[in-house]
Motif scaffolding. Sequence first.
Motif, PDB file in Angstrom:
ATOM      1  N   MET A   1       7.813   5.166  -5.946  1.00  0.00           N
ATOM      2  CA  MET A   1       6.647   5.618  -5.182  1.00  0.00           C
ATOM      3  C   MET A   1       6.948   6.941  -4.507  1.00  0.00           C
ATOM      4  O   MET A   1       8.087   7.304  -4.296  1.00  0.00           O
ATOM      5  CB  MET A   1       6.291   4.586  -4.122  1.00  0.00           C
ATOM      6  CG  MET A   1       5.737   3.325  -4.732  1.00  0.00           C
ATOM      7  SD  MET A   1       5.087   2.276  -3.468  1.00  0.00           S
ATOM      8  CE  MET A   1       5.286   0.694  -4.244  1.00  0.00           C
ATOM      9  N   GLN A   2       5.876   7.586  -4.136  1.00  0.00           N
ATOM     10  CA  GLN A   2       6.046   8.945  -3.655  1.00  0.00           C
ATOM     11  C   GLN A   2       5.428   9.065  -2.263  1.00  0.00           C
ATOM     12  O   GLN A   2       4.348   8.531  -2.026  1.00  0.00           O
ATOM     13  CB  GLN A   2       5.271   9.822  -4.642  1.00  0.00           C
ATOM     14  CG  GLN A   2       5.125  11.246  -4.246  1.00  0.00           C
ATOM     15  CD  GLN A   2       4.117  11.939  -5.159  1.00  0.00           C
ATOM     16  OE1 GLN A   2       3.157  11.337  -5.624  1.00  0.00           O
ATOM     17  NE2 GLN A   2       4.335  13.204  -5.392  1.00  0.00           N
ATOM     18  N   HIS A 430       9.683   2.264   1.524  1.00  0.00           N
ATOM     19  CA  HIS A 430       9.484   3.652   1.965  1.00  0.00           C
ATOM     20  C   HIS A 430      10.356   4.039   3.150  1.00  0.00           C
ATOM     21  O   HIS A 430      10.331   5.188   3.580  1.00  0.00           O
ATOM     22  CB  HIS A 430       8.003   3.883   2.273  1.00  0.00           C
ATOM     23  CG  HIS A 430       7.144   3.768   1.049  1.00  0.00           C
ATOM     24  ND1 HIS A 430       6.719   2.550   0.566  1.00  0.00           N
ATOM     25  CD2 HIS A 430       6.684   4.707   0.189  1.00  0.00           C
ATOM     26  CE1 HIS A 430       6.015   2.755  -0.539  1.00  0.00           C
ATOM     27  NE2 HIS A 430       5.976   4.045  -0.789  1.00  0.00           N
ATOM     28  N   TRP A 458      -2.930   5.138   2.277  1.00  0.00           N
ATOM     29  CA  TRP A 458      -2.218   4.305   1.297  1.00  0.00           C
ATOM     30  C   TRP A 458      -3.253   3.700   0.352  1.00  0.00           C
ATOM     31  O   TRP A 458      -4.179   3.009   0.776  1.00  0.00           O
ATOM     32  CB  TRP A 458      -1.454   3.202   2.018  1.00  0.00           C
ATOM     33  CG  TRP A 458      -0.843   2.124   1.146  1.00  0.00           C
ATOM     34  CD1 TRP A 458      -1.254   0.822   1.033  1.00  0.00           C
ATOM     35  CD2 TRP A 458       0.295   2.241   0.294  1.00  0.00           C
ATOM     36  NE1 TRP A 458      -0.446   0.136   0.174  1.00  0.00           N
ATOM     37  CE2 TRP A 458       0.516   0.983  -0.306  1.00  0.00           C
ATOM     38  CE3 TRP A 458       1.154   3.308  -0.023  1.00  0.00           C
ATOM     39  CZ2 TRP A 458       1.569   0.744  -1.200  1.00  0.00           C
ATOM     40  CZ3 TRP A 458       2.192   3.066  -0.926  1.00  0.00           C
ATOM     41  CH2 TRP A 458       2.392   1.802  -1.499  1.00  0.00           C
ATOM     42  N   ASP A 461      -0.830   2.371  -4.511  1.00  0.00           N
ATOM     43  CA  ASP A 461       0.623   2.493  -4.339  1.00  0.00           C
ATOM     44  C   ASP A 461       1.078   3.910  -4.020  1.00  0.00           C
ATOM     45  O   ASP A 461       2.235   4.273  -4.284  1.00  0.00           O
ATOM     46  CB  ASP A 461       1.366   2.024  -5.606  1.00  0.00           C
ATOM     47  CG  ASP A 461       1.470   0.517  -5.646  1.00  0.00           C
ATOM     48  OD1 ASP A 461       1.179  -0.125  -4.622  1.00  0.00           O
ATOM     49  OD2 ASP A 461       1.851  -0.010  -6.709  1.00  0.00           O
TER      50      ASP A 461
HETATM   51 ZN    ZN Z   1       5.077   4.950  -3.123  1.00  0.00          ZN
END
Ligand code: ZN
Length: 505
Positions: A1-2, A430, A458, A461
């Motif tokens: 995920m970013q 995260h 959010w 994802d």
């Molecule tokens: Zn993410």
Amino acid sequence: MQICDAATSFGGPLCGFSSSSPKILIKGGTVVNAHHLEASDVYIENGIILDVKPNIKVGDDVTIIDASGKFVMPGGIDPHAHLAMEFMGSETIDDFFSGQAAALAGGTTMHIDFVIPPNGNLSAGFESYKEKAKNSCMDYGFHMAVTKWDESVSKDMEIMVKEKGINSFKFFLAYKGSFMVSDESLLEGFKKCKSLGALPLVHAENGDAVFEGQKRMIDLGITGPEGHALSRPPVLEGEATSRAIRLAAFVNTPLYIVHVMSIDAMEEVARARKSGQRVVGESVVSSLLLDDSVLWDPDFNIAAKFVMSPPIRGPGHAEALQAALSTGVLQLVGTDHCTFNSTQKSQGKHDFRKIPNGVNGIEERMILVWDTMVASGRVSVSDYVRMTSTECAKIFNIYPRKGAILAGSDADVIVLNPNASFEISSNSHHSRTDTNVYEGWKGKGNVEVTIAGGRIVWQNDELNVVPGSGKYVEMPPFGYLFDGISKADENYISSLKAHVKIQNY
Ligand code: ZN
Ligand code: URP
Ligand code: ZN
Ligand code: ZN
């Protein structure tokens, strides 16, 4: 995920999203408040919930979120987290940005952090935490720790409440030699809190006895993480909880016990509440889900990640705390998110007393409480909202701005899909830390959308967070726990006066 971080990754507004707050309609979901549950739409503009009713009609400039078959709930509020905290010779690996980004990915939209004042200087502590919190990407408030007692602390408490938006002070009965305060200071602090309408919070472990217990373990050659649990058993948490509660009764101040970890402490809270005393008991995710067998893991890195204080307890405590939470003996769930990575934890490889204390949880709290308490059938969906959001907003006097899906409330909203599933891993979380105390945990329900301050942060994802977008939330004094306190004082004084008259005969 970013994490789309404008400051560090992209150098400008991020991922095609603007930092302004769009118009949003959440359609077709079940809106859940602590007091009520209804099929309804939610319309958001300029960071505020403008309307909550069925079949809201809007124009094409509005972003629509389909919430059919899902729950639309107030964003979580974590009453207990430590970001950018200097502790035991280290600084937590999560700062305000990374910790809050993780929180948002898990459906928490506000947290209350603890200002730890350098050399006990509250004003200096406040300024330093305002600085630490500059890169915040979600709303936050502060509790203030009181680690010594003198006139300047007393004056500063007044400034914190009257000018800085703080309405709670934490007293540590543990951590001898650093944060621990004496009973005398605790009493002075309780009196001052009461006069200001600020809530005293207590970390309840007997610090002198913990010190003795640690020496005992080292003398026996027990230097590993298991020594942490063995050196500070539940009886020391029960004793300090009882002491704090009884001193609060003596002063007639409301009291909040942070991170209740054991049956021993929980039963003290239960006894006090049954007698009519205003005591709040906070559970934390780790106290509800974990047991101390992990501290005996032969791999130091695994065992050390579970070291926190008070310690995670033996079999039976977690189930009892879940039951206490479901029946209202304990009122809310925090995390005590306080992350140190493996390298930082390894500073205590040969001496458990040097392992920085703390576990993760700010990202996992909402889904783990859902899975453990709601998916299991222990509490209702409304109770879930109460214990993860509304009760915290009420106790710290920011309700209904926070903790509710009502017209006029801040647009901090989550969409939770009860049919989705989750699996927790340090590879996908995260937080900046490299371990996760819930590694491999699987369960039912997931937060699919988080809206914070009216922005979708959010979804699918993906995190879209803006450093600096989080606001400091001032929390006014004299919350609901103080209602009637002065009346009880008047009655007490008149009963004393009546007594004095009898003595005069
Ligand atoms: Zn993410
Ligand atoms: O282990 C813990 N709990 N670390 C954070 C400090 C505290 O006592 O809350
Ligand atoms: Zn504590
Ligand atoms: Zn804590």
